[in-house]
Design a protein around this motif. Structure first.
Motif, PDB file in Angstrom:
ATOM      1  N   ALA A 137      -7.230   3.986   2.057  1.00  0.00           N
ATOM      2  CA  ALA A 137      -7.949   5.404   2.206  1.00  0.00           C
ATOM      3  C   ALA A 137      -6.955   6.506   2.219  1.00  0.00           C
ATOM      4  O   ALA A 137      -7.259   7.394   1.465  1.00  0.00           O
ATOM      5  CB  ALA A 137      -8.940   5.105   3.116  1.00  0.00           C
ATOM      6  N   ARG A 138      -6.213   6.460   3.172  1.00  0.00           N
ATOM      7  CA  ARG A 138      -5.226   7.541   3.119  1.00  0.00           C
ATOM      8  C   ARG A 138      -4.317   7.872   2.133  1.00  0.00           C
ATOM      9  O   ARG A 138      -3.923   8.935   1.783  1.00  0.00           O
ATOM     10  CB  ARG A 138      -4.169   6.994   4.553  1.00  0.00           C
ATOM     11  CG  ARG A 138      -4.640   7.178   5.870  1.00  0.00           C
ATOM     12  CD  ARG A 138      -4.583   8.740   6.094  1.00  0.00           C
ATOM     13  NE  ARG A 138      -4.990   9.352   7.464  1.00  0.00           N
ATOM     14  CZ  ARG A 138      -5.635  10.253   7.840  1.00  0.00           C
ATOM     15  NH1 ARG A 138      -5.606  11.352   6.944  1.00  0.00           N
ATOM     16  NH2 ARG A 138      -5.992  10.557   9.011  1.00  0.00           N
ATOM     17  N   ALA A 139      -4.002   6.750   1.537  1.00  0.00           N
ATOM     18  CA  ALA A 139      -3.232   7.038   0.149  1.00  0.00           C
ATOM     19  C   ALA A 139      -4.162   8.060  -0.820  1.00  0.00           C
ATOM     20  O   ALA A 139      -3.497   8.771  -1.619  1.00  0.00           O
ATOM     21  CB  ALA A 139      -2.853   5.591  -0.443  1.00  0.00           C
ATOM     22  N   ASN A 140      -5.189   7.443  -0.839  1.00  0.00           N
ATOM     23  CA  ASN A 140      -6.168   8.396  -1.762  1.00  0.00           C
ATOM     24  C   ASN A 140      -6.526   9.593  -1.299  1.00  0.00           C
ATOM     25  O   ASN A 140      -6.351  10.663  -1.997  1.00  0.00           O
ATOM     26  CB  ASN A 140      -7.666   7.707  -2.000  1.00  0.00           C
ATOM     27  CG  ASN A 140      -7.579   6.603  -3.004  1.00  0.00           C
ATOM     28  OD1 ASN A 140      -7.638   6.783  -4.320  1.00  0.00           O
ATOM     29  ND2 ASN A 140      -7.254   5.276  -2.439  1.00  0.00           N
ATOM     30  N   GLY A 142     -12.851  12.441   8.602  1.00  0.00           N
ATOM     31  CA  GLY A 142     -12.696  14.116   8.742  1.00  0.00           C
ATOM     32  C   GLY A 142     -11.615  14.668   7.733  1.00  0.00           C
ATOM     33  O   GLY A 142     -11.987  15.631   7.004  1.00  0.00           O
ATOM     34  N   ASP A 143     -10.555  14.297   7.962  1.00  0.00           N
ATOM     35  CA  ASP A 143      -9.563  14.631   6.779  1.00  0.00           C
ATOM     36  C   ASP A 143     -10.110  14.482   5.034  1.00  0.00           C
ATOM     37  O   ASP A 143      -9.801  15.292   4.515  1.00  0.00           O
ATOM     38  CB  ASP A 143      -8.266  13.919   6.765  1.00  0.00           C
ATOM     39  CG  ASP A 143      -7.549  13.945   8.027  1.00  0.00           C
ATOM     40  OD1 ASP A 143      -7.983  15.048   8.860  1.00  0.00           O
ATOM     41  OD2 ASP A 143      -6.676  13.420   8.568  1.00  0.00           O
ATOM     42  N   LEU A 144     -10.821  13.590   4.927  1.00  0.00           N
ATOM     43  CA  LEU A 144     -11.449  13.460   3.534  1.00  0.00           C
ATOM     44  C   LEU A 144     -12.430  14.514   3.475  1.00  0.00           C
ATOM     45  O   LEU A 144     -12.383  15.100   2.341  1.00  0.00           O
ATOM     46  CB  LEU A 144     -12.192  11.950   3.656  1.00  0.00           C
ATOM     47  CG  LEU A 144     -12.766  11.515   2.180  1.00  0.00           C
ATOM     48  CD1 LEU A 144     -12.392  10.104   1.819  1.00  0.00           C
ATOM     49  CD2 LEU A 144     -14.022  11.926   1.866  1.00  0.00           C
ATOM     50  N   TYR A 145     -13.332  14.580   4.596  1.00  0.00           N
ATOM     51  CA  TYR A 145     -14.185  15.703   4.317  1.00  0.00           C
ATOM     52  C   TYR A 145     -13.670  17.008   4.087  1.00  0.00           C
ATOM     53  O   TYR A 145     -14.240  17.955   3.308  1.00  0.00           O
ATOM     54  CB  TYR A 145     -15.433  15.454   5.418  1.00  0.00           C
ATOM     55  CG  TYR A 145     -16.544  14.471   5.090  1.00  0.00           C
ATOM     56  CD1 TYR A 145     -17.145  14.426   4.013  1.00  0.00           C
ATOM     57  CD2 TYR A 145     -16.402  13.677   6.268  1.00  0.00           C
ATOM     58  CE1 TYR A 145     -18.072  13.251   3.803  1.00  0.00           C
ATOM     59  CE2 TYR A 145     -17.289  12.395   6.099  1.00  0.00           C
ATOM     60  CZ  TYR A 145     -18.144  12.559   4.892  1.00  0.00           C
ATOM     61  OH  TYR A 145     -19.049  11.318   4.759  1.00  0.00           O
ATOM     62  N   ARG A 146     -12.678  17.235   4.869  1.00  0.00           N
ATOM     63  CA  ARG A 146     -12.009  18.646   4.617  1.00  0.00           C
ATOM     64  C   ARG A 146     -11.358  18.731   3.208  1.00  0.00           C
ATOM     65  O   ARG A 146     -11.587  19.896   2.744  1.00  0.00           O
ATOM     66  CB  ARG A 146     -10.605  18.690   5.647  1.00  0.00           C
ATOM     67  CG  ARG A 146     -11.222  18.838   6.959  1.00  0.00           C
ATOM     68  CD  ARG A 146      -9.881  19.232   7.919  1.00  0.00           C
ATOM     69  NE  ARG A 146      -9.241  20.364   7.544  1.00  0.00           N
ATOM     70  CZ  ARG A 146      -7.906  20.755   8.061  1.00  0.00           C
ATOM     71  NH1 ARG A 146      -7.342  19.737   8.949  1.00  0.00           N
ATOM     72  NH2 ARG A 146      -7.224  21.795   7.688  1.00  0.00           N
ATOM     73  N   ILE A 191       0.894  -1.200  -0.065  1.00  0.00           N
ATOM     74  CA  ILE A 191      -0.110  -0.045   0.020  1.00  0.00           C
ATOM     75  C   ILE A 191       0.896   1.381   0.024  1.00  0.00           C
ATOM     76  O   ILE A 191       0.681   2.144  -0.623  1.00  0.00           O
ATOM     77  CB  ILE A 191      -0.848   0.114   1.325  1.00  0.00           C
ATOM     78  CG1 ILE A 191      -2.030  -1.283   0.870  1.00  0.00           C
ATOM     79  CG2 ILE A 191      -1.825   1.422   1.223  1.00  0.00           C
ATOM     80  CD1 ILE A 191      -2.895  -1.173   2.237  1.00  0.00           C
ATOM     81  N   GLY A 192       2.044   1.156   0.539  1.00  0.00           N
ATOM     82  CA  GLY A 192       3.019   2.185   0.694  1.00  0.00           C
ATOM     83  C   GLY A 192       3.508   2.657  -0.768  1.00  0.00           C
ATOM     84  O   GLY A 192       3.738   3.732  -1.199  1.00  0.00           O
ATOM     85  N   TRP A 193       3.470   1.570  -1.399  1.00  0.00           N
ATOM     86  CA  TRP A 193       4.337   1.645  -2.609  1.00  0.00           C
ATOM     87  C   TRP A 193       3.085   2.414  -3.621  1.00  0.00           C
ATOM     88  O   TRP A 193       3.487   3.318  -4.487  1.00  0.00           O
ATOM     89  CB  TRP A 193       4.619   0.447  -3.369  1.00  0.00           C
ATOM     90  CG  TRP A 193       5.116   0.678  -4.725  1.00  0.00           C
ATOM     91  CD1 TRP A 193       4.569   0.291  -5.871  1.00  0.00           C
ATOM     92  CD2 TRP A 193       6.270   0.871  -5.239  1.00  0.00           C
ATOM     93  NE1 TRP A 193       5.211   0.491  -7.205  1.00  0.00           N
ATOM     94  CE2 TRP A 193       6.538   1.288  -6.564  1.00  0.00           C
ATOM     95  CE3 TRP A 193       7.316   1.559  -4.529  1.00  0.00           C
ATOM     96  CZ2 TRP A 193       7.318   1.491  -7.536  1.00  0.00           C
ATOM     97  CZ3 TRP A 193       8.670   2.421  -5.287  1.00  0.00           C
ATOM     98  CH2 TRP A 193       8.429   2.213  -6.826  1.00  0.00           C
ATOM     99  N   ALA A 194       1.943   1.931  -3.379  1.00  0.00           N
ATOM    100  CA  ALA A 194       0.690   2.593  -4.080  1.00  0.00           C
ATOM    101  C   ALA A 194       0.663   4.144  -3.693  1.00  0.00           C
ATOM    102  O   ALA A 194       0.363   5.038  -4.526  1.00  0.00           O
ATOM    103  CB  ALA A 194      -0.630   1.834  -3.894  1.00  0.00           C
ATOM    104  N   HIS A 195       0.664   4.251  -2.456  1.00  0.00           N
ATOM    105  CA  HIS A 195       0.568   5.653  -1.900  1.00  0.00           C
ATOM    106  C   HIS A 195       1.821   6.491  -2.598  1.00  0.00           C
ATOM    107  O   HIS A 195       1.378   7.972  -3.139  1.00  0.00           O
ATOM    108  CB  HIS A 195       0.703   6.014  -0.556  1.00  0.00           C
ATOM    109  CG  HIS A 195       0.567   7.016   0.129  1.00  0.00           C
ATOM    110  ND1 HIS A 195       0.655   7.227   1.442  1.00  0.00           N
ATOM    111  CD2 HIS A 195       0.280   8.424  -0.313  1.00  0.00           C
ATOM    112  CE1 HIS A 195       0.490   8.636   1.859  1.00  0.00           C
ATOM    113  NE2 HIS A 195       0.131   9.305   0.606  1.00  0.00           N
ATOM    114  N   ILE A 223     -10.059   6.008  12.271  1.00  0.00           N
ATOM    115  CA  ILE A 223     -10.873   5.998  11.147  1.00  0.00           C
ATOM    116  C   ILE A 223     -11.811   6.778  10.759  1.00  0.00           C
ATOM    117  O   ILE A 223     -11.544   7.547   9.921  1.00  0.00           O
ATOM    118  CB  ILE A 223     -11.644   4.638  11.156  1.00  0.00           C
ATOM    119  CG1 ILE A 223     -10.585   3.243  11.054  1.00  0.00           C
ATOM    120  CG2 ILE A 223     -12.650   4.538   9.853  1.00  0.00           C
ATOM    121  CD1 ILE A 223     -11.369   2.029  11.200  1.00  0.00           C
ATOM    122  N   PRO A 224     -12.425   7.415  11.950  1.00  0.00           N
ATOM    123  CA  PRO A 224     -12.974   8.641  11.998  1.00  0.00           C
ATOM    124  C   PRO A 224     -12.226   9.983  11.562  1.00  0.00           C
ATOM    125  O   PRO A 224     -12.785  10.915  10.963  1.00  0.00           O
ATOM    126  CB  PRO A 224     -14.198   8.850  12.953  1.00  0.00           C
ATOM    127  CG  PRO A 224     -13.412   7.916  14.150  1.00  0.00           C
ATOM    128  CD  PRO A 224     -12.753   6.673  13.266  1.00  0.00           C
TER     129      PRO A 224
END
Length: 581
Positions: A170-173, A206-210, A132-136, A201-202
């Motif tokens: 999700a974080r990578a996206n 929150g970061d996503l909604y920002r 996942i890190g590589w994908a990030h 996770i929430p």
């Protein structure tokens, strides 16, 4: 001898076949106990090793949470120093580099981790993070298609059931410039169903909604994280950042304060409070800056901040000391603005010579695009103080005027430049600046227009002076000054009076000035005298000329010149009448 031989064979057999003898001597149960002990010790070593890895990983994550990146990298390095390190160590080190905006270092780290994982059979299913890190990394580099493919391959291995992998994907996206935020939201919702007590996770939601510029839902997500972990200062901090972006001071200030109440060591919130009070309350700003420095990693940036704050507090020597500490440590890498801070500080302490030296260093080292009007103003002021060179200082102030976007500031520079040129006797240059004053000012006054025209007149540009005073006459028809200076300008343009250019302006001047003949006596005397001369010398209308001189004498009976001219005119009129008769 035979007996001895048998005994020697027996002892020999016992000596040379000790292992079979011992194996036969110990029971099967004893051997099983020994093997079990060895297995237990080996298992215990594995457990201890995993526990040590988990503890070190928790330490690394803690450093990341507090934005202690150097300490986090050291913790990651320690993990990698273990025998057969887990690929997660490379993942976290790579993520740190991505946080620091160092994609090349992140790429090298992820490649090492992938190579180790593949050589040691770490699978995507059991150990997904390094993949996942590589994908990030791919996402950060802009290759969202390849990143999405890699993430789907990893997540499908666990049938989208691994909450840790779902959160990381999700974080990578969320962090990637071209990440799929809708997909990231789906991944987080799946992760939340499988790990309902994980506040991370929430927080990610929150970061996503920002990123979606949906502050309301972001606030709700951060509140959910706080319900799971009330000590989560980061949640209050990020809520505060949302309200700060809306300039809602009363709310964001309270949230930053809640953040440090939840965790007094959370440096990002301490920094925001320092920043808030920087220009408002120096004592409070110093309190929060001291706390920020105490709870953040040692950095030369602290001296930058201390220099700035001490300058604002007017502790100029302390500001100088901190700035010099930075320059001694960073040398050519020091930010040029430090030299400007030194210049202002030295000027405030009365040392204009050192101040000028530091400003010259600033201009030598700074990019022109980062220089502001006040930089040139300071150079102008210091040039005057040290070199007493108005011409050179004026050049600096002119650049300040050209750069400034503030009307009041521009007016200050323009008035200064105009006054200096007047003092230097360069009236046309003064007129240039007076014109800029008139055209720049939001509501220019009659004085601005008058000063502009008068500078042109003094600089002998009579035609332009006439045009400026024509504007004056039109805007202020009840005042005498427009007509007066139009008359004077045209009198000098038409110095022989042959064209009569000044005549209508003197006539209009008499009309307006006669409303208060006492106040405007000198103006009327001048106008009557000019028109009397014009009528006598150009038009040869002696009656009209005498009329003007008699009006002049009515105001000034003792005027010897007027009396002489009037007497002469009367004789000419008598002679003319006799000739006509």
């Amino acid at each position: 001898m035979a007996v001895r031989k048998d005994h020697s064979e027996i002892f020999g057999a016992a000596r040379f076949n000790r292992k079979p003898c011992v194996t036969k001597f110990y029971s099967t149960k004893t051997k099983e106990r020994i093997d079990m002990k060895r297995f237990f010790v080996f298992g215990l070593l594995i457990i201890v090793s995993k526990l040590a890895f988990t503890q070190s990983l928790d330490e690394l994550k803690k450093h990341l949470y507090y934005e202690h990146y150097t300490a986090a990298k050291l913790a990651a390095t320690n993990l990698l120093a273990q025998t057969n390190p887990h690929p997660d160590a490379w993942y976290w080190l790579g993520e740190i580099y991505l946080q620091e905006k160092k994609p090349d270092s992140a790429e090298a780290t992820f490649k090492q981790g992938l190579d180790h994982a593949q050589k040691n059979n770490f699978s995507r299913k059991q150990d997904p993070l390094i993949y996942i890190g590589w994908a990030h990394l791919l996402m950060v580099k802009g290759d969202s298609v390849a990143a999405r493919t890699e993430l789907e391959n990893v997540l499908s291995e666990s049938k989208y059931k691994n909450p840790t992998a779902l959160l990381a994907a999700a974080r990578a996206n969320i962090d990637g410039p071209r990440g799929d935020l809708n997909w990231a939201l789906d991944l987080l919702e799946r992760a939340a169903k499988r790990d309902k007590k994980n506040a991370a996770i929430p927080m990610a939601m929150g970061d996503l909604y920002r990123r979606l510029i949906d502050g309301g839902r972001a606030i709700t997500a951060y509140n959910e994280a706080l319900s799971l972990d009330p000590s989560l200062a980061e949640a209050y901090y990020k809520q505060g950042k949302i309200y700060k972006s809306q300039n809602n001071e009363s709310v964001y200030l309270g949230l930053f304060e809640k953040a440090i109440q939840a965790d007094p060591h959370y440096a990002p919130a301490l920094y925001e409070l320092y920043d808030h009070y920087f220009y408002k309350d120096v004592a409070k700003a110093k309190h929060y800056l001291d706390a920020y420095i105490k709870n953040s990693e040692p950095s030369i940036r602290h001296h930058y901040m201390l220099a700035d704050l001490e300058f604002i507090a007017k502790n100029y020597q302390d500001a100088i000391n901190h700035a010099q500490t930075v320059i001694a440590a960073e040398k050519e890498k020091s930010e040029p603005r430090l030299y400007k801070l030194l210049a202002y500080s030295y000027e405030a302490t009365g040392d204009s010579v050192k101040a000028l030296q530091e400003m010259k260093m600033y201009f030598d080292k700074s990019d022109t695009g980062r220089q502001i009007a006040k930089d040139f103003e300071l150079m102008g002021r210091l040039t005057m103080a040290v070199e007493d060179d108005k011409e050179k200082a004026a050049n600096w102030y002119q650049k300040a005027w050209e750069l400034s976007e503030d009307v009041d500031e521009k007016m200050k520079y323009l008035n200064l430049l105009a006054d200096w040129e007047k003092q230097n006797g360069n009236r046309l240059r003064e007129a240039y600046w007076r014109e800029q004053i008139y055209t720049t000012k939001y509501q220019p006054s009659n004085v601005d227009l008058y000063n502009w025209g008068l500078a042109l007149f003094a600089g002998e540009d009579y035609k332009k002076a006439d045009s400026v005073f024509a504007i004056y006459s039109e805007k202020y028809p009840e005042q005498v000054y427009g007509y007066l200076w139009r008359a004077k300008s045209n009198a000098l343009i038409d110095s022989t009076m042959e064209l009569g250019l000044a005549v209508p302006h003197y006539q209009k001047l008499i009309e307006v000035a006669s409303a208060d003949s006492i106040k405007n006596k000198s103006l009327l005397l001048s106008a009557y005298g000019y028109l009397g001369s014009y009528e006598a010398n150009v038009r040869k209308d002696f009656d009209a000329s005498l009329d003007y001189f008699e009006k002049l004498l009515a105001l000034d009976p003792d005027n010897s010149d007027a009396n002489k001219y009037a007497s002469t005119l009367k004789k000419w009129i008598e002679e003319e009448e006799k000739t006509n008769d």
